[in-house]
Motif scaffolding. Structure first.
Motif, short mmCIF file in Angstrom:
data_model
loop_
_atom_site.label_atom_id
_atom_site.label_comp_id
_atom_site.label_asym_id
_atom_site.label_seq_id
_atom_site.Cartn_x
_atom_site.Cartn_y
_atom_site.Cartn_z
N MET A 96 0.84 -1.20 0.00
CA MET A 96 0.00 0.00 0.00
C MET A 96 0.87 1.25 0.00
N VAL A 97 0.43 2.28 -0.70
CA VAL A 97 1.16 3.55 -0.73
C VAL A 97 1.34 4.07 0.68
N SER A 98 2.54 4.58 0.98
CA SER A 98 2.88 5.04 2.33
C SER A 98 1.93 6.13 2.78
N GLU A 99 1.54 6.07 4.06
CA GLU A 99 0.67 7.08 4.64
C GLU A 99 1.46 8.06 5.49
N GLU A 100 2.80 8.02 5.37
CA GLU A 100 3.63 8.91 6.17
C GLU A 100 3.37 10.36 5.81
N VAL A 101 3.51 11.24 6.79
CA VAL A 101 3.33 12.67 6.56
C VAL A 101 4.49 13.17 5.71
N GLU A 102 4.18 13.90 4.65
CA GLU A 102 5.22 14.39 3.78
C GLU A 102 5.94 15.57 4.42
N GLU A 103 7.17 15.82 3.95
CA GLU A 103 8.00 16.86 4.54
C GLU A 103 7.34 18.23 4.47
N ASN A 104 6.69 18.52 3.32
CA ASN A 104 6.05 19.84 3.23
C ASN A 104 4.88 19.97 4.20
N GLY A 105 4.28 18.83 4.56
CA GLY A 105 3.22 18.86 5.57
C GLY A 105 3.77 19.22 6.94
N ILE A 106 4.98 18.71 7.25
CA ILE A 106 5.62 19.03 8.53
C ILE A 106 5.95 20.52 8.59
N TRP A 107 6.50 21.04 7.50
CA TRP A 107 6.84 22.46 7.47
C TRP A 107 5.60 23.33 7.62
N PHE A 108 4.50 22.90 7.05
CA PHE A 108 3.25 23.65 7.19
C PHE A 108 2.83 23.72 8.65
N THR A 109 2.97 22.59 9.36
CA THR A 109 2.62 22.56 10.78
C THR A 109 3.51 23.51 11.59
N VAL A 110 4.81 23.50 11.27
CA VAL A 110 5.75 24.39 11.97
C VAL A 110 5.37 25.85 11.76
N VAL A 111 5.05 26.19 10.50
CA VAL A 111 4.68 27.57 10.18
C VAL A 111 3.43 27.99 10.95
N VAL A 112 2.45 27.10 11.04
CA VAL A 112 1.21 27.42 11.76
C VAL A 112 1.49 27.66 13.23
N VAL A 113 2.29 26.77 13.83
CA VAL A 113 2.61 26.91 15.26
C VAL A 113 3.32 28.23 15.53
N VAL A 114 4.34 28.54 14.71
CA VAL A 114 5.08 29.78 14.88
C VAL A 114 4.16 30.99 14.69
N GLY A 115 3.28 30.91 13.69
CA GLY A 115 2.35 32.00 13.44
C GLY A 115 1.43 32.25 14.62
N VAL A 116 0.94 31.17 15.24
CA VAL A 116 0.06 31.30 16.41
C VAL A 116 0.81 31.94 17.57
N MET A 117 2.05 31.51 17.76
CA MET A 117 2.86 32.08 18.86
C MET A 117 3.07 33.59 18.65
N ILE A 118 3.38 33.98 17.41
CA ILE A 118 3.58 35.40 17.10
C ILE A 118 2.29 36.18 17.33
N TYR A 119 1.17 35.58 16.93
CA TYR A 119 -0.13 36.25 17.08
C TYR A 119 -0.44 36.54 18.55
N PHE A 120 -0.28 35.52 19.39
CA PHE A 120 -0.60 35.71 20.80
C PHE A 120 0.39 36.66 21.47
N GLY A 121 1.65 36.64 21.01
CA GLY A 121 2.64 37.58 21.53
C GLY A 121 2.27 39.02 21.20
N ALA A 122 1.81 39.24 19.95
CA ALA A 122 1.40 40.58 19.53
C ALA A 122 0.18 41.05 20.31
N CYS A 123 -0.76 40.12 20.52
CA CYS A 123 -1.97 40.47 21.28
C CYS A 123 -1.63 40.88 22.72
N LYS A 124 -0.66 40.16 23.30
CA LYS A 124 -0.25 40.48 24.68
C LYS A 124 0.38 41.86 24.75
N MET A 125 1.21 42.19 23.73
CA MET A 125 1.84 43.51 23.69
C MET A 125 0.81 44.63 23.55
#
Length: 263
Positions: free
Chosen positions: A189-218
């Motif tokens: 069966m074709v691999s169901e592993e998460v592709e590398e670009n999917g991992i990078w997308f997750t990282v970008v989302v997490v960093v974006g959320v952190m920046i957003y909440f930091g800006a809101c706090k400021m």
């Protein structure tokens, strides 16, 4: 005099209604003709319609054999392969839905048909999935199945590519209904592993959320206020995407699920 005016008015309305009826009838008839002209009449074998003449006999026999085995089951799923030279300017998603429905693929009680459509000159391919199989053959999984055969498609090894894609769909259908493996364990069966670009997308989302909440706090906003604003923005964005998706069409009785690729 009033009676004469009423009579004329009645005749005018009658003519208008007759004209509208004729116009609607002609429009529906023309649309039916256009749809039938755009779709392909299945071959006598039904499951394999090779208008591009790119499938060898071994692959055609393989597709027929598996479907004939499925015919003996309660669910009777159907996986059809259609190749055509060109879509004649039509987008492959719309063509696939119309082709799917013109063939009435799948058991009507399960809505479990699958269409694998290849346009060789346009270099496009799509897997269209019936509503009953969208759980096991979701868009992401179907996309991975197509991606795994991109190299073969690009070099023109259409028989091998279509066989591999067909086999992957078979594996998923077998898993859904608990069938014995018709491929005798020879196809992984074709691999169901998460592709590398999917991992990078997750990282970008997490960093974006952190920046957003930091800006809101400021800015002096509380966590509750920041979450409220984020929720409002997300709902607005989702509403916009839903409206766009509906206007693009491509649903109908096929369920509208699947994936397309250019190669």
């Amino acid at each position: 005099m009033d009676t004469l005016k009423q009579s004329r008015r009645f005749k005018g309305v009658s003519r208008f209604m007759l004209a509208m009826t004729l116009w609607i009838g002609l429009s529906l008839g023309l649309n039916s003709i256009l749809v039938s002209a755009q779709t392909v009449t299945p071959s006598s074998q039904f499951y394999v319609t090779d208008r591009s003449n790119v499938l060898n006999q071994s692959v055609s026999n393989h597709i027929l054999s598996i479907n004939q085995q499925f015919e003996k089951t309660i669910e009777k799923p159907q996986i059809a392969v259609v190749t055509i030279p060109t879509l004649d300017g039509m987008d492959i998603e719309t063509f696939a839905v119309e082709q799917f429905e013109s063939m009435a693929l799948g058991n009507k009680d399960y809505d479990n048909g699958v269409l694998i459509l290849l346009a060789t000159e346009d270099r496009e391919i799509r897997i269209e999935v019936g509503y009953g199989l969208e759980g096991i053959l979701n868009d992401a999984k179907v996309g991975r199945i197509l991606d795994a055969s991109m190299n073969e498609l690009r070099v023109g090894s259409y028989s091998q590519a279509m066989k591999d894609i067909f086999n992957q769909v078979v594996l998923q259908v077998q898993q859904e209904y608990g069938y014995e493996d018709a491929l005798n364990g020879q196809v992984p069966m074709v691999s169901e592993e998460v592709e590398e670009n999917g991992i990078w997308f997750t990282v970008v989302v997490v960093v974006g959320v952190m920046i957003y909440f930091g800006a809101c706090k400021m800015m002096g906003l509380s966590t509750f206020e920041a979450l409220y604003l984020l929720s409002a923005f997300t709902n607005s964005s989702n509403s916009s995407r839903t409206s766009s998706s509906r206007s693009s069409g491509g649903g109908g009785r096929s369920g509208g699920g699947g994936a397309s690729r250019n190669f």
